[in-house]
Design a protein around this motif. Sequence first.
Motif, short mmCIF file in Angstrom:
data_model
loop_
_atom_site.label_atom_id
_atom_site.label_comp_id
_atom_site.label_asym_id
_atom_site.label_seq_id
_atom_site.Cartn_x
_atom_site.Cartn_y
_atom_site.Cartn_z
N PRO A 395 0.79 -1.23 0.00
CA PRO A 395 0.00 0.00 0.00
C PRO A 395 0.83 1.28 0.00
O PRO A 395 0.26 2.38 0.03
CB PRO A 395 -0.79 -0.12 1.31
CG PRO A 395 0.15 -0.86 2.22
CD PRO A 395 0.88 -1.84 1.35
N ALA A 396 2.14 1.19 -0.04
CA ALA A 396 2.99 2.39 0.06
C ALA A 396 2.63 3.39 -1.05
O ALA A 396 2.50 3.01 -2.22
CB ALA A 396 4.46 2.01 -0.03
N PRO A 397 2.49 4.67 -0.70
CA PRO A 397 2.14 5.68 -1.72
C PRO A 397 3.32 6.11 -2.58
O PRO A 397 3.16 6.91 -3.50
CB PRO A 397 1.61 6.85 -0.87
CG PRO A 397 2.32 6.71 0.43
CD PRO A 397 2.51 5.24 0.66
N LEU A 398 4.51 5.62 -2.28
CA LEU A 398 5.70 5.89 -3.08
C LEU A 398 6.51 4.61 -3.17
O LEU A 398 6.83 3.99 -2.15
CB LEU A 398 6.54 7.01 -2.45
CG LEU A 398 7.95 7.22 -3.00
CD1 LEU A 398 7.90 7.63 -4.49
CD2 LEU A 398 8.70 8.28 -2.19
N LYS A 399 6.81 4.20 -4.37
CA LYS A 399 7.63 3.01 -4.59
C LYS A 399 8.69 3.31 -5.64
O LYS A 399 8.50 4.19 -6.50
CB LYS A 399 6.77 1.83 -5.06
CG LYS A 399 5.59 1.47 -4.18
CD LYS A 399 4.84 0.27 -4.74
CE LYS A 399 3.61 -0.07 -3.89
NZ LYS A 399 2.47 0.82 -4.20
N PHE A 400 9.79 2.58 -5.57
CA PHE A 400 10.88 2.75 -6.53
C PHE A 400 11.10 1.44 -7.28
O PHE A 400 10.88 0.35 -6.74
CB PHE A 400 12.17 3.16 -5.81
CG PHE A 400 12.10 4.53 -5.17
CD1 PHE A 400 12.51 5.65 -5.86
CD2 PHE A 400 11.60 4.69 -3.88
CE1 PHE A 400 12.45 6.93 -5.28
CE2 PHE A 400 11.52 5.94 -3.29
CZ PHE A 400 11.95 7.06 -3.99
N LEU A 401 11.55 1.58 -8.54
CA LEU A 401 11.83 0.41 -9.36
C LEU A 401 13.19 0.58 -10.02
O LEU A 401 13.38 1.49 -10.84
CB LEU A 401 10.75 0.23 -10.43
CG LEU A 401 11.02 -0.87 -11.47
CD1 LEU A 401 11.06 -2.24 -10.79
CD2 LEU A 401 9.98 -0.83 -12.57
N PHE A 402 14.15 -0.29 -9.66
CA PHE A 402 15.45 -0.31 -10.32
C PHE A 402 15.30 -1.06 -11.65
O PHE A 402 14.85 -2.21 -11.67
CB PHE A 402 16.49 -1.02 -9.45
CG PHE A 402 17.00 -0.19 -8.31
CD1 PHE A 402 18.06 0.69 -8.49
CD2 PHE A 402 16.43 -0.27 -7.05
CE1 PHE A 402 18.55 1.47 -7.45
CE2 PHE A 402 16.91 0.49 -5.99
CZ PHE A 402 17.97 1.37 -6.19
N VAL A 403 15.68 -0.43 -12.74
CA VAL A 403 15.50 -1.06 -14.05
C VAL A 403 16.55 -0.52 -15.01
O VAL A 403 17.01 0.63 -14.87
CB VAL A 403 14.07 -0.79 -14.58
CG1 VAL A 403 13.87 0.67 -14.90
CG2 VAL A 403 13.76 -1.65 -15.78
N ASN A 404 16.97 -1.35 -15.97
CA ASN A 404 17.82 -0.85 -17.05
C ASN A 404 17.08 -0.96 -18.37
O ASN A 404 15.97 -1.49 -18.44
CB ASN A 404 19.17 -1.59 -17.09
CG ASN A 404 19.00 -3.09 -17.30
OD1 ASN A 404 18.17 -3.54 -18.09
ND2 ASN A 404 19.81 -3.89 -16.61
N TYR A 405 17.70 -0.45 -19.41
CA TYR A 405 17.00 -0.36 -20.70
C TYR A 405 16.60 -1.73 -21.24
O TYR A 405 15.48 -1.91 -21.72
CB TYR A 405 17.90 0.37 -21.70
CG TYR A 405 17.30 0.57 -23.07
CD1 TYR A 405 16.03 1.10 -23.23
CD2 TYR A 405 18.02 0.22 -24.22
CE1 TYR A 405 15.48 1.29 -24.48
CE2 TYR A 405 17.48 0.41 -25.48
CZ TYR A 405 16.20 0.94 -25.61
OH TYR A 405 15.66 1.13 -26.86
#
Length: 618
Positions: A395-405
Amino acid sequence: MNIFNYHPRASHRVNVGDKPLGGDSPLRLQSMTTCATTNTEGCVAQAEAIIRAGGDYIRLTTQGTIEAENLRNIRNELRRRGYDHPLVADVHFNPNVADTAAAIVEKVRINPGNYVDPARTFKQVDYTDEEYAEELRRLEERFKRLLAICREHGTALRIGVNHGSLSDRIMCRYGNTPEGIVESCMEFLRVCVKENFSNVVVSIKASNTAVMVRSVRLLCHTMRHEGMDFPLHLGVTEAGEGEDGRIKSAVGIGALLADGIGDTLRVSLSEAPEKEIPVAYKLAAYITSTRGGHPEIPATPCPAFDYLRPQRRTTCPVHGIGGNHPPVVVSARLDGDQRTGGLKPDYVYCGRRLPLPKERIAGAGYIVDADAWTGETGTWPAYTPAMLFAVGANPAPLKFLFVNYLSLNDEVKACLRRHPEMVVIAQTNHPNRTGELRALVHELWNDNIPAPVIFCLHYACTSDEKEDFQLRAAADMGGLLFDALTDGILLVNQAPAGQKGISHAETDETAFGILQAARTRTTKTEYISCPGCGRTLYDLQGTIARIKAATAHLTGLKIGIMGCIVNGPGEMADADYGYVGAARGKISLYRGKTCVEKNIPAEEAVEKLLALIEKDQQ
């Protein structure tokens, strides 16, 4: 041009003595003496120091005919000592001086803003089309005389436009814009083409890196449109000194070099001339060694992107990231070290190692690997593509996603569409970091995914290679910042095993410095200071040190510190305050473009400047 893959811009060869530039020549490096050009021994000694440091060309200020004539003595003495490096005469305000110098040295630089036009007065003049055409005819007739002398003596010419010294004529028709800067240059280039004189180098310089980069991009486009391929000299004028000067130069010059633009460069620092050369060499070597022959990046530019006039990509703002918010700084603290310097990061990525509340950096949000995140206030989960199955249950209102091309597949895109609270942390290990990160953002843009993007760049520098780290990070980030693609920066430096690395505080301060250098986020006072030359009328380096020591605590101010009047009021036009050499030992103070006090004795001027700032701050 291909914004994703590095291809050097094609230019024709220009002969500058025995060291040609352009064509298939290597990137040429140069610096400028700071002695009076009438001081033969002093100029020769400084030229020797520049040459020993690896410089290809030595530029000398040439205010009048006496200075121009003495170039012969300087040249002869250098030849007697065994040096054949080309000398460049730097001429302002007096076309007769350019004529004299062109018969002596290998290259002459003229400034279109003051070659035949008087010094800029900031006056408003309305020209009819007939009056404007007459001004161009007058320019052409005088300029053709110089071209004839250059042709006779085999002398190269640099048409060097300075943002701070555009003529009133250009200003009144085009304004203080990249279009005006480019037209100032093109007026002269068209005469060169008409006269079949091709031994010409072009430069556009500004203390504002955004103006400099956009103007050079536009110049390349305009020249190509008109069938010209003149080589380019790069530089950020009045970059300053120390780390700030290096980062600012690398952001501007690096952004252009990374796109294959540039045939010669100067890193203008308010330091001894020979100190500029190693910085320029590192910057040029880094770009050419990492970009040349890199694996192709398959990508499609977004039709909404305008390389010449970029506007910030529209993103969905999340907790102060993206939207119209300035770019954030994220700090990687996987080792648990929470020590900071004068500037504190907005977010800290701690991996699975979340420090106790009392140990955390005040005001910073903490990013924790999603499988270790417990929902604690002030902390936010970070995912990888392999963990996307768990995003919907969080439910977090802010999430991060590590991703490359390469991992930006349909599943990742679908997740980003469903979860507008996600911020992308874009990573790359491609030799062309700028190109691959551009590709990632353009793919999101083409697919109408408005997720904010934080760029994560990894380096492996030791504590002794701090300058290398700063130059590389600034050069890699420059194009991304000027493309207006950046919602945040995460710089990671991990020294080789067993060696001491750069501190987290220094890494964070570099990130803030890069953002400030690109004019995208201001966190400290900016000093717009010239490198000094034979026109400098006071102790420049000592004065800079005194002003910085007294004003460094002021956030957001821009202070111009100029050696002379040539570029002073113009180059610091967007500065809040200016300190400009007016005569030998005399200083004039400016508030914006307005001179508030003239001809102050140099020994009193710093205190008067500080009093002016203090009064205005009350």
